[in-house]
Design an enzyme around this catalytic site. Sequence first.
Site, PDB file in Angstrom:
ATOM      1  N   ASP A 225      26.813 -22.481  -1.057  1.00  0.00           N
ATOM      2  CA  ASP A 225      26.603 -22.008   0.304  1.00  0.00           C
ATOM      3  C   ASP A 225      27.776 -21.073   0.620  1.00  0.00           C
ATOM      4  O   ASP A 225      28.812 -21.097  -0.044  1.00  0.00           O
ATOM      5  CB  ASP A 225      26.504 -23.157   1.309  1.00  0.00           C
ATOM      6  CG  ASP A 225      25.838 -22.680   2.613  1.00  0.00           C
ATOM      7  OD1 ASP A 225      25.734 -21.447   2.826  1.00  0.00           O
ATOM      8  OD2 ASP A 225      25.422 -23.530   3.421  1.00  0.00           O
TER       9      ASP A 225
HETATM   10  C1  BGC Z   1      24.160 -21.068   5.671  1.00  0.00           C
HETATM   11  C2  BGC Z   1      23.120 -20.767   4.594  1.00  0.00           C
HETATM   12  C3  BGC Z   1      22.900 -19.283   4.517  1.00  0.00           C
HETATM   13  C4  BGC Z   1      24.220 -18.606   4.224  1.00  0.00           C
HETATM   14  C5  BGC Z   1      24.111 -17.096   4.108  1.00  0.00           C
HETATM   15  C6  BGC Z   1      25.423 -20.243   5.506  1.00  0.00           C
HETATM   16  O1  BGC Z   1      26.250 -20.359   6.615  1.00  0.00           O
HETATM   17  O2  BGC Z   1      24.469 -22.435   5.652  1.00  0.00           O
HETATM   18  O3  BGC Z   1      21.921 -21.428   4.886  1.00  0.00           O
HETATM   19  O4  BGC Z   1      21.931 -18.987   3.549  1.00  0.00           O
HETATM   20  O5  BGC Z   1      25.134 -18.887   5.282  1.00  0.00           O
HETATM   21  O6  BGC Z   1      23.896 -16.518   5.342  1.00  0.00           O
END
Ligand code: BGC
Length: 752
Positions: A225
């Site tokens: 993530d």
């Molecule tokens: C989120 C993800 C997301 C990623 C990219 C993170 O803060 O938890 O779900 O895909 O950011 O934007």
Amino acid sequence: MSNDPRLDLAAKASATSGSDTWHSTGVEGVLRPLHLADGPHGLRHQPDEGDHLGIGGSVPSTCFPPAVGLGSTWNPALVRRVGAALGSEASSLGVDVVLGPGMNIKRSPLCGRNFEYVSEDPHVTARIAAALVEGIQSQGVGACVKHFAANNQETDRHRVSAEVDDRTLREIYLPAFEEVIRTTEPAMVMSSYNRLNGTYTSQDPWLLTELLRDEWGFDGVVVSDWGAVVDRVAAVRAGLDLEMPPSGTDHLVVAAVERGELDESVLDTVVERLKRVQERVSTDTSRPLEHEANDALAREAAREALVLLKNEGGALPLAADRSVAVVGEFARTPRYQGGGSSHVVPTKVHSALEEFGTAVEAGTLKSVRFAAGFTLDGTEDPALVEDAVAAAREADTTVLFLGLPDSAESEGYDRTTISLPAPQLELLARVREAGEQVVVVLSNGGVVSVSEWQDRADAVLEGWLLGQAGGAAVVDVLTGAASPSGRLTETIPVRLRDHATYLNFPGENSEVRHGEGVFVGYRHFDTLDVPVAYPFGYGLTYTSFAYSGLEVTPAGGQDGENAWTVSFTVTNTGDRPGQEVAQLYTGVEQDHPTRPVRELRGFAKVALEPGESARIDLPLTGRDLSVWDAGDQRWSLAAGTYTVAVGASSRDLPLRAEITTAGDRYVRKLTKYCTVGEWRTHPIGGPVMEEVIASFPGLDDVPAEMLEMARSLPIITLRTFGLGVTEEMLDLLVDDIEARRQAAVARGEITG
Ligand code: BGC
């Protein structure tokens, strides 16, 4: 793994992190950069450098209903079409991998990100997420399931350790990931921010390698993530292929290899996996964007997501001769998606108010008068309330749009209440006094309580967050142009405190104990028979259905005697067409439950004309009846009788049958650390143990309570009771029993 001679150590290390917020690192002639973009229900494609928090702008894309809405459709075929549309928009925009679907379990209604997740139940989560993955990947674009694993809250999400026992992980938090990975082979898996039982998921070798790859066979790329990696080298070693966005620490990976702390072959493996994904995906930027068609699909999906909770006195559908007061700012300014990284810039937005106008023009309704009633920023304005009351007084029906404002729920923080804002409830009370008939339409990403106010409404339509075409879909259902067919994928409790997680959410000191174990959502409410406002699986339609003719037949196949087909008939007994979601639950009778009384194991959505019937066949497997045996790390199907129940919700199950099975005939290995009780009930060790006991003089006279006490003694302790038992004797006994067990396995009498 082959070592590509075109890559030196630095190049390989560079492949293990991205080149910017949205791209993996390309290596000339070997790897092309993969373009990644959020998100689960519409694309957040940021052609420039961008951000990952949904703050900056992005290219307009169709905003389909978020997962809370898609889940409520209980319609995998429809969700597959949504996935395909999402995949085709991604392909046109040159996006190789869509960062979705989100598939974490809604453990608590307070999780601020529940709108991005499907359900409190793993089966419906798996079916809906699998459909989305299949749809996306049918367009030559990859899907990335997230957030792996046990990311069930936003509070302290970058540090919190979810403390979850093994059985609960296997039965509740992992099965949806397992099924989607095994059946749809997503290109990527995204590890989560949180720790799981103390270890960051992005550096957990058990999670990312032993389970995901060795056991489930995942051969794609694991991406972190965004910003989740704490210890870069530990993450690479554990099986994390790609750090996003890059933290500029590739040199640490190089140094670890040079110092002999990280095997270079691990980097070769990462390169191979990235290559495999790049070979699987091929975008086509010459493909036209089909925004019009996708808007129509978003409307269709939104219609099926609406859950009719209550409908008294035939309030809905609205009759053509009704004058309608449309009250509530949400009717004019719809809330159709949640905040954070999944935030999409839509191609257009349909408000319910504008669609009501269209309905009046088309003669579907007599007249419409709008009153905002409240402001979205919470500032109180008595004039708005008085105007709404006046509108309600004049109208035959007041349709009141209530819900949660953007600020109430989002990625990044959790809620502390499930109540609607107090000013909205006061408005409802005033409108109720003034108006003849009141229909409430809700907009909310996570569950809101209805118990304290629903008596004031003749009808309640749960609208969740429905995507850009939600306003139109709501009017379609209110006017009867479409029939409601959504069902709850999460229980609506009477009170927040009735929820199993109430005392264990969101934890403290960066630790959250999943103290309720497997009793999540309806598994808790139904096992303890706790009253609920609306049960899991519930939803009304404009017609009625009857269930009949339940048959459970052995299906044979791979699992031999432990596979069945559950067949039954559903009939539309009303006078309008409609769709029913027939649900199959299994359970086992227990005096003191250690397993939920019922668990969803299958469902089918069928469209039926008045008087029409459909015969439905649902598969049931031994795994569906099994529990996770944490001792022996395996699924265990005990011999016995299991209940099968079919119907319209977890609390409306008119058809019931029983299945009797000999189980998986698994006989575990006995050791000297097993207890006297375990030895005595063991099919091979038991009779031998009885003989041994009989050979000791005087044991007949031992009081019953002492024998009972002895049940919990590991047999190794028998050395110390002056019985003349030695460890060597026990070792011989263990070896003898094990030899007999192995022989029985070899003869096919048991499994082991
Ligand atoms: C989120 C993800 C997301 C990623 C990219 C993170 O803060 O938890 O779900 O895909 O950011 O934007």
